[in-house]
Enzyme design. Structure first.
Site, short mmCIF file in Angstrom:
data_model
loop_
_atom_site.label_atom_id
_atom_site.label_comp_id
_atom_site.label_asym_id
_atom_site.label_seq_id
_atom_site.Cartn_x
_atom_site.Cartn_y
_atom_site.Cartn_z
N TYR A 63 0.83 -1.21 0.00
CA TYR A 63 0.00 0.00 0.00
C TYR A 63 0.86 1.26 0.00
O TYR A 63 0.41 2.31 -0.44
CB TYR A 63 -0.91 0.04 1.24
N LYS B 273 3.48 -15.22 1.70
CA LYS B 273 3.65 -15.92 0.42
C LYS B 273 5.15 -16.16 0.27
O LYS B 273 5.81 -15.71 -0.67
CB LYS B 273 3.08 -15.04 -0.72
N ASP C 87 -2.69 -18.17 -0.30
CA ASP C 87 -3.69 -18.86 -1.13
C ASP C 87 -4.34 -20.00 -0.33
O ASP C 87 -5.56 -20.17 -0.32
CB ASP C 87 -3.09 -19.37 -2.46
N ASP D 32 -6.28 -7.10 4.01
CA ASP D 32 -7.45 -6.45 3.40
C ASP D 32 -8.35 -7.51 2.79
O ASP D 32 -9.56 -7.53 3.00
CB ASP D 32 -6.97 -5.46 2.32
N ASP E 146 -12.15 -9.47 4.47
CA ASP E 146 -13.46 -9.49 3.80
C ASP E 146 -14.02 -10.91 3.78
O ASP E 146 -15.22 -11.12 3.99
CB ASP E 146 -13.36 -8.96 2.36
C1 IPM Z 1 -10.49 -1.34 4.06
C2 IPM Z 1 -10.71 -0.66 2.73
C3 IPM Z 1 -9.55 0.30 2.46
C4 IPM Z 1 -8.28 -0.52 2.40
C5 IPM Z 1 -9.70 1.18 1.20
C6 IPM Z 1 -11.00 1.92 1.16
C7 IPM Z 1 -8.55 2.15 1.09
O1 IPM Z 1 -10.86 -1.60 1.72
O2 IPM Z 1 -10.38 -0.62 5.07
O3 IPM Z 1 -10.43 -2.56 4.09
O4 IPM Z 1 -7.95 -1.09 1.36
O5 IPM Z 1 -7.60 -0.58 3.42
MN MN Z 2 -10.99 -3.68 2.45
#
Ligand code: IPM
Ligand code: MN
Length: 359
Positions: free
Chosen positions: A142, A192, A224, A248, A252
């Site tokens: 990032y 990885k 993975d 990240d 999710d």
């Molecule tokens: C998160 C979001 C952010 C990230 C974006 C919006 C910059 O996806 O907080 O997970 O990638 O960190």
């Molecule tokens: Mn995110």
């Protein structure tokens, strides 16, 4: 009476709606526990671009730096997608995380038993899931330099750089082991290391830090495989520590185990001022409709009391209130399966507040 100062950055899309619910809940616990909250609202993301031309105005930086903790809604949306990269709403979020030096992002994915049917996985797979993703937040791909789109001969080349210094891995590993000590004492470090040198170093440093935490069990997993294992048998995980990018993505996936992205809170710590935000985005497709799930934001505010104000008893009360509301069958649309009572964003906030007032 104790007074705490909290910067409130609603941002874009559903941000303002969900933040409003979290504030209802914060006011309720303040009343209950006898402290006062001084809210300082400021602009961030697209909302700030529209007003000031930049996503992270100086004034917002001042507000944030003069607060004890920051509560953020979400940033971004199609309206600002075509802007030049350096002034996109997302830049503000990265800038904020960097400014606060919040290098450790804690993302707890815990299944409420009441929501077992909201998960897309079988009940026996998700029942009892309780994973803490510890995502490195201030470095990695990032932030690595060089980055950008450059001309290379007769075509362009897009570059991002995965980069970790030893001390950056060391400090996030320590946080992960510390967190694990208060949980089930198991850390899975995700990398990885079969392909990426930066994560060979990551693995090495995590091993080294582990020597001071030998009561905690450490294992390593390639990313993975980790993605697959999270879906296959999530209960094998306690604490997952990983890089910014992998964290990240995997968080999710972990969120979906719990039924909805709208359920997962986060705390970003490590600096002097903590940052609290739901892990989901600004959901522009449902913004302004009063249907978004405010629970991730409410629970982020709850984490604030534990991590920034050392009041875990407040987080506990909020957690109990959320559970009570879910147990009565109330759901926002995203977590509703059969036979539930669908409520709006505002109603969900009010229901949680009422439960707190009852305690
Ligand atoms: C998160 C979001 C952010 C990230 C974006 C919006 C910059 O996806 O907080 O997970 O990638 O960190
Ligand atoms: Mn995110």
């Amino acid at each position: 009476m104790r007074e705490i100062t909290v910067a409130v950055l609603p941002g874009d899309g559903i941000g303002p709606e969900i933040i409003e619910q979290a504030i209802k809940v914060m006011d309720a616990v303040a009343g209950k526990f006898g402290f006062k909250i001084d809210y300082k609202e400021a602009l961030i993301g697209g909302a700030a671009i529209d007003e000031t031309g930049v996503p992270f105005p100086e004034e917002t930086k001042d507000v944030v730096l003069s607060s004890e903790a920051v509560l953020l809604g979400a940033v971004g949306g199609p309206k600002w997608d075509d802007l030049e990269f350096s002034i996109r709403p997302e830049r503000a979020l990265l800038g904020l995380r960097k400014l606060l030096n919040t290098f450790a992002n804690l993302r707890p994915a815990k299944l409420y038993n009441e929501l077992i049917d909201a998960s897309s996985l079988k009940p026996e797979i998700v029942k009892g899931v309780d994973i803490m993703v510890v995502r490195e937040l201030n470095s990695g791909i990032y932030f690595g330099i060089p980055n950008g789109v450059f001309v290379d001969g007769d075509e362009r080349v897009g570059i991002n750089t995965l980069r970790y210094k030893e001390h950056e891995v060391e400090r996030i590993a320590k946080v992960a082991f510390d967190v694990a000590r208060k949980r089930n004492k198991k850390v899975t470090s995700v990398d990885k290391a079969n392909v990426l040198e930066a994560t060979v170093l990551w693995r090495e440093v995590v091993e080294r830090v582990h020597k001071d935490f030998e009561d905690v069990e450490l294992s390593h997993m390639y990313v993975d495989n980790a993605a697959m294992q999270i879906i296959r048998w999530p209960k094998q995980f306690d604490v997952v520590v990983t890089t910014n990018m992998f964290g990240d993505i995997l968080s999710d996936a972990c969120a979906m185990l719990t039924g909805s992205l709208g359920m997962l809170p986060s705390a970003s710590i490590g600096g002097d001022i903590g940052l609290y935000e739901p892990i989901h985005g600004s959901a522009p497709d449902i913004a302004g409709q009063n249907i978004a799930n405010p629970i991730a934001t409410i629970n982020s505010a709850a984490m604030m009391f534990t991590y920034s104000f050392n009041m875990p008893e407040v987080e506990e009360v909020i957690d109990k209130a959320v559970k009570a509301v879910l147990a009565k069958g109330y759901r926002t649309k995203d977590i509703c399966s059969d036979g539930c009572k669908v409520v709006s964003t505002e109603e969900m906030g009010s229901l949680v507040r009422e439960e707190i007032e009852k305690f």
